[in-house]
Write an enzyme that holds these catalytic residues in place. Structure first.
Site: not given
Ligand SMILES: *Cc1c(COP(=O)(O)O)cnc(C)c1O
Length: 416
Positions: A239, A275, A312, A342-343, A370
């Protein structure tokens, strides 16, 4: 570090001019920097060095095999959400014993495969899933390692679609039902309780909600310990946000340090699942301007990448910087940068001041997470190529899809 920087008037990925990549591999394409990925992963790893830990890269952010393999070589763990991601990690030579498996809808066959290869932990999201996992493990005469994903009911100040830790969300078990769920898990013979998990959302730009969630988790862990259910690990999810525009998210190094110092007196191994913060800044989407057009007072730059390549902006109204690959003096105007799909929602950026001409290359920045992993073939547009740059060497990490690839598996019904 920014692996994408100008030398003179030309934008480079590490030591390779982006223009050279466009000539060699075509556009649109995603370009990733090995150094940027490794530096970000190491920052997380290093920040937690004073405490037992495991950094599990969240595969869904960018699941290209070349990237997973870079991380596997560093000794990374992986956070997966499907059987497909499991096979990717194995194919990229990731260590199964460092895999955690999240997701609200795991199928029995996915559980079986994960048990067969011996993953580190299932992050279970409901009591019904506990029962199913117990059955699958029993049929294999195994015990499945589990953590229960708890919903700490914390508001992460981010886009509603990527906020996951409030009580109205589908994820995890409500905090006030967690102890009962653990009691149930303890009673199931083929489960082995290992830890507790949360993940409150993505693109979080302050430590506050993450630390609040940690406090709630510690209270639960203590309650469980007092009932004889001692945990080995706390999984704090992912996150951590990145800077797309003017956000100032915590630095990975500071994030880990704060967590490690809060947990100093505790014996729990800490698992984190970043991530976006690893892959996001390490990639750009390279696209070419096809046309400039004016409709009334509005200027459009029509490019060869679209919402199917990078969703995104359309999905989250996300802002990503768009830079010229070669700075040249041209007429400046305010453009919407749009694709051929086409959007009306098909835009990569709006109201950007650019000096462009048809044929110019543009780089959409901070697109490593992403980006490709959320791309589709909408409008029958083959998915773009992916290039991993290592110093002066661009490696084709995924070749551009062909039209034949798009139709593979389809057939015309034999109608009479
Ligand atoms: C998507 C996700 C992550 C990674 O989130 P980031 O914001 O990309 O760091 C980690 N754990 C779970 C369970 C997720 O669904």
């Amino acid at each position: 570090m920014d692996a994408f920087s100008y030398r003179g008037n030309e934008l480079y990925a590490e030591d390779v001019p982006l223009a050279e990549i466009a000539t060699r591999f075509g556009t649109p394409c995603y370009i990733y920097s090995r150094a940027a990925i490794e530096t970000a992963w190491r920052a997380f790893e290093h920040s937690l060095r004073s405490h037992p830990h495991l950094v599990c890269y969240a595969v869904k952010a960018n699941s290209n095999l070349a990237i997973l393999n870079l991380l596997a070589r560093l000794g990374s763990g992986f956070d997966i959400v499907s059987g497909g991601e499991l096979e990717r990690v194995l194919c990229a030579r990731g260590d199964p014993d460092r895999i955690v498996f999240a997701g609200v809808g795991k199928r029995a066959d996915e559980m079986r495969r994960a048990l067969e290869v011996g993953i580190h932990c299932f992050n279970v999201e409901s009591v019904a899933e506990l029962e199913r996992l117990n059955q699958v493990a029993a049929s294999m005469n195994r015990r499945a390692p589990i953590a229960i994903r708890v919903n700490p009911d914390i508001t992460a100040d981010t886009h509603p679609y990527i906020s996951t830790g409030q009580s109205a969300h589908k994820f995890g078990v409500a905090a006030d039902e967690a102890v009962a769920a653990y009691r149930r898990a303890a009673a199931l013979e083929h489960l082995e309780i290992r830890g507790i998990a949360y993940h409150i959302g993505s693109q979080i730009i302050s430590m506050e909600p993450l630390l609040q969630a940690l406090e709630r988790l510690l209270i639960l862990a203590d309650a469980l310990a007092s009932e004889g259910m001692a945990l080995q690990h706390l999984d704090l999810g992912g996150g951590l946000g990145v800077r797309y525009r003017d956000e100032s998210p915590p630095d990975p190094a500071d994030y880990g340090r704060v967590i490690a110092s809060r947990l100093r007196e505790r014996k729990y191994t800490v698992i984190i699942e970043p991530g976006r913060a690893i892959a996001g800044p390490a990639g750009v989407l390279l696209t070419r301007v096809e046309y400039l057009k004016r409709v009334g007072d509005k200027h459009f730059a029509v490019v060869d990448a679209a919402m199917n390549d990078l969703i995104r902006p359309a999905l989250y109204d996300a802002w990503q910087e768009i830079s010229p690959v070669e700075k040249r003096a041209r007429a400046e105007a305010i453009y919407d940068i749009v694709g051929p799909v086409c959007e009306t929602g098909d835009f990569l950026g709006r109201d950007r001041s650019l000096e462009v001409a048809p044929g110019d290359l543009l780089a959409v920045r901070t697109a490593g997470a992403y980006g490709f992993s959320m791309s589709s073939t909408y409008n029958s547009r083959p998915r773009s190529a992916e290039i991993l740059v290592d110093g002066a060497h661009p490696h084709l990490a995924r070749k551009r899809e062909s039209i034949a690839d798009l139709m593979a598996g389809e057939s015309i019904a034999p109608l009479s």
